[in-house]
Write an enzyme that holds these catalytic residues in place. Structure first.
Site, PDB file in Angstrom:
ATOM      1  N   GLU A 345      -9.321  -6.080  -6.748  1.00 53.21           N
ATOM      2  CA  GLU A 345      -8.844  -5.112  -5.758  1.00 53.21           C
ATOM      3  C   GLU A 345      -7.434  -4.683  -6.137  1.00 53.21           C
ATOM      4  O   GLU A 345      -6.584  -5.530  -6.462  1.00 53.21           O
ATOM      5  CB  GLU A 345      -8.846  -5.740  -4.363  1.00 53.21           C
ATOM      6  CG  GLU A 345      -8.246  -4.855  -3.277  1.00 53.21           C
ATOM      7  CD  GLU A 345      -8.260  -5.532  -1.911  1.00 53.21           C
ATOM      8  OE1 GLU A 345      -9.198  -6.316  -1.646  1.00 53.21           O
ATOM      9  OE2 GLU A 345      -7.329  -5.301  -1.117  1.00 53.21           O
ATOM     10  N   GLU A 350       0.072  -0.228   0.902  1.00 51.36           N
ATOM     11  CA  GLU A 350      -0.179  -0.774   2.232  1.00 51.36           C
ATOM     12  C   GLU A 350       1.139  -0.719   3.010  1.00 51.36           C
ATOM     13  O   GLU A 350       2.217  -0.901   2.438  1.00 51.36           O
ATOM     14  CB  GLU A 350      -0.671  -2.218   2.164  1.00 51.36           C
ATOM     15  CG  GLU A 350      -2.092  -2.372   1.676  1.00 51.36           C
ATOM     16  CD  GLU A 350      -2.534  -3.822   1.734  1.00 51.36           C
ATOM     17  OE1 GLU A 350      -3.342  -4.165   2.608  1.00 51.36           O
ATOM     18  OE2 GLU A 350      -2.050  -4.615   0.897  1.00 51.36           O
TER      19      GLU A 350
END
Length: 457
Positions: A345, A350
């Site tokens: 990932e 974020e």
């Protein structure tokens, strides 16, 4: 980057000449200067040019300057990945530096050609006209040539007496000279030196508890061709109003916490996801649906677009509010057969509203997933009121994550990691959860807006 140190180094110096404290041995014609071998290797006997060994891991490293023999001889805190500072205006000037040692009338000299810009240690940025505390390239003309003197080192590495870790010698550059990276230090211990490769160690001038490491080579390194991603292979400009383009996007819907105890229910409703005014708008709302107290949306390019290696650039403005957790990320297309985290990932961006303006870039893979993921963060001003570019450079050697021109995180890539196959995009706004944290009880709704996504190879 971090600040760095070094202990005092004693030298036996004569003005404007490289000498030692030993007498000559005229009986056999050998040089009287015990530093002559170092002088010859540095200068090639007349003139020699050195380049940053940018292709090596640790060409810049940071470590502790202490009496601990197990860690005080290398960058135990941080080591730069190959070409980590390339393709980044904030740091890329480092690789424009060349260092030339020459001999003039018996005097060893150093000339640094930095093309008018120098990478400054974060602790010196403000004092030289910059802002913040992150390593930054600033306008600076390195004058030269500057006289260089050689002498014995008295560093912790030398004191340890462990063979092979240092030459026991150090060089000092006159008139505040430095070796390409400004860290408030003009004295460098020579750890190793051959005719083609050199590693030095210096104490950060304003933090004697840390040391910085530099490695140079006489052959100018060439970035991998894959560092120069310029061919646009896929883009999403969000120019068609209405629902997202079904040829490029599908939806993940439903609740269930999504593995992180999140509070939202993902829908495909236009209330939560729509293309308008040339932008994709994903809106998290305080709205009860099927038992979940919030709604939002999660788009995926799963099965519609994926790629291996390249540069992805996403221009976005982020939601605001405690508990909001927007993400722009990628997942290995093989997730059905290689369960997470084995599929890998890459979190390009974020943000959590409870840490406003702090941008996170993270990799998840076996041994480094969830709360133990391999990530970094930087504060980027005004992420919820202005658009910023979030990007990743991904190749066989390194994965680098940026916000605008600021490097958020860098990880050396190698075949042991699951980043050698195709990945697809995921765009979502979560609420609460393990990372999002407590949700502001006054939160009603907020949106992530994405202007474009562009992939270059």
């Amino acid at each position: 980057m971090k600040k760095h140190l070094y202990k005092a180094i004693a030298f036996c110096v004569m003005a404007l000449a490289v000498t030692s404290c030993s007498s000559s041995d005229s009986s056999n014609g050998t040089p009287s200067d015990p530093n002559q071998d170092l002088i010859n290797k540095l200068s090639g006997g007349s003139s020699r040019t050195w380049y940053w060994a940018a292709g090596e891991t640790g060409h810049i490293g940071y470590g502790e300057n202490s009496a601990n023999n197990g860690i005080n001889y290398y960058g135990n805190i941080d080591q730069a990945a190959p070409f980590e500072f390339a393709n980044n205006p904030q740091t890329g000037c480092l690789y424009d530096n060349t260092l030339t040692f020459d001999l003039q009338n018996g005097q060893l000299r150093l000339t640094v050609n930095n093309s008018g810009s120098t990478l400054f240690n974060g602790g010196y940025v403000v004092s030289h006209g910059g802002t913040g505390t992150t390593d930054s390239c600033l306008p600076y003309t390195a004058t030269g040539p500057k006289a260089v003197t050689l002498g014995d080192s008295d560093s912790y590495v030398t004191q340890s007496g462990v063979a092979g870790r240092t030459t026991g010698k150090a060089l000092t550059i006159a008139d505040g000279g430095f070796m390409g990276y400004f860290a408030g230090q003009s004295t460098y211990e020579i750890l190793s030196l051959t005719n083609t490769r050199m590693t030095v160690r210096a104490v950060i001038g304003n933090d004697p508890s840390k040391a910085v490491y530099h490695t140079f080579t006489t052959t100018q390194p060439t970035p991998p061709a894959s560092e120069n991603f310029t061919n646009l292979v896929w883009s999403e400009e969000f120019n068609t109003p209405g629902a997202p383009d079904p040829t490029k996007w599908s939806y993940n819907t439903g609740a269930g916490g999504w593995g992180n105890n999140e509070q939202q229910y993902y829908t495909n409703s236009a209330e939560n996801v729509v293309v308008a005014d040339g932008k994709l708008v994903i809106t998290a709302k305080k709205q009860t649906l099927n038992g979940s107290p919030y709604t939002s949306a999660r788009l995926v390019s799963d099965g519609k677009f994926n790629f291996k290696y390249g540069r992805a650039v996403i221009r976005a403005k982020l939601p605001v509010g405690g508990g909001t957790w927007p993400a722009i990320w990628m997942l290995g297309q093989n997730y059905a057969t290689a369960a997470w985290p084995s599929c890998g990932e890459i979190d390009i961006m974020e943000h959590v509203g409870n840490q406003q303006n702090r941008i996170f870039g993270t990799l998840h893979y076996p041994g480094h997933s969830g709360g133990n993921a391999n990530g970094g963060s930087q504060v980027i001003p005004n992420v919820s009121s202005e658009f910023h570019e979030y990007s990743v450079i991904w190749n066989t050697d390194v994965i680098k994550i940026f916000a605008d021109n600021t490097l958020i995180h860098s990880v050396a890539n190698d075949p042991s990691l699951p980043f050698d196959h195709n990945f697809f995009f995921i765009l979502n706004v979560a609420m609460g959860g393990n990372f999002g944290g407590n949700i502001d009880p006054n939160f009603t709704q907020s949106s992530m807006e994405i202007d474009y996504i562009r992939v270059y190879q």
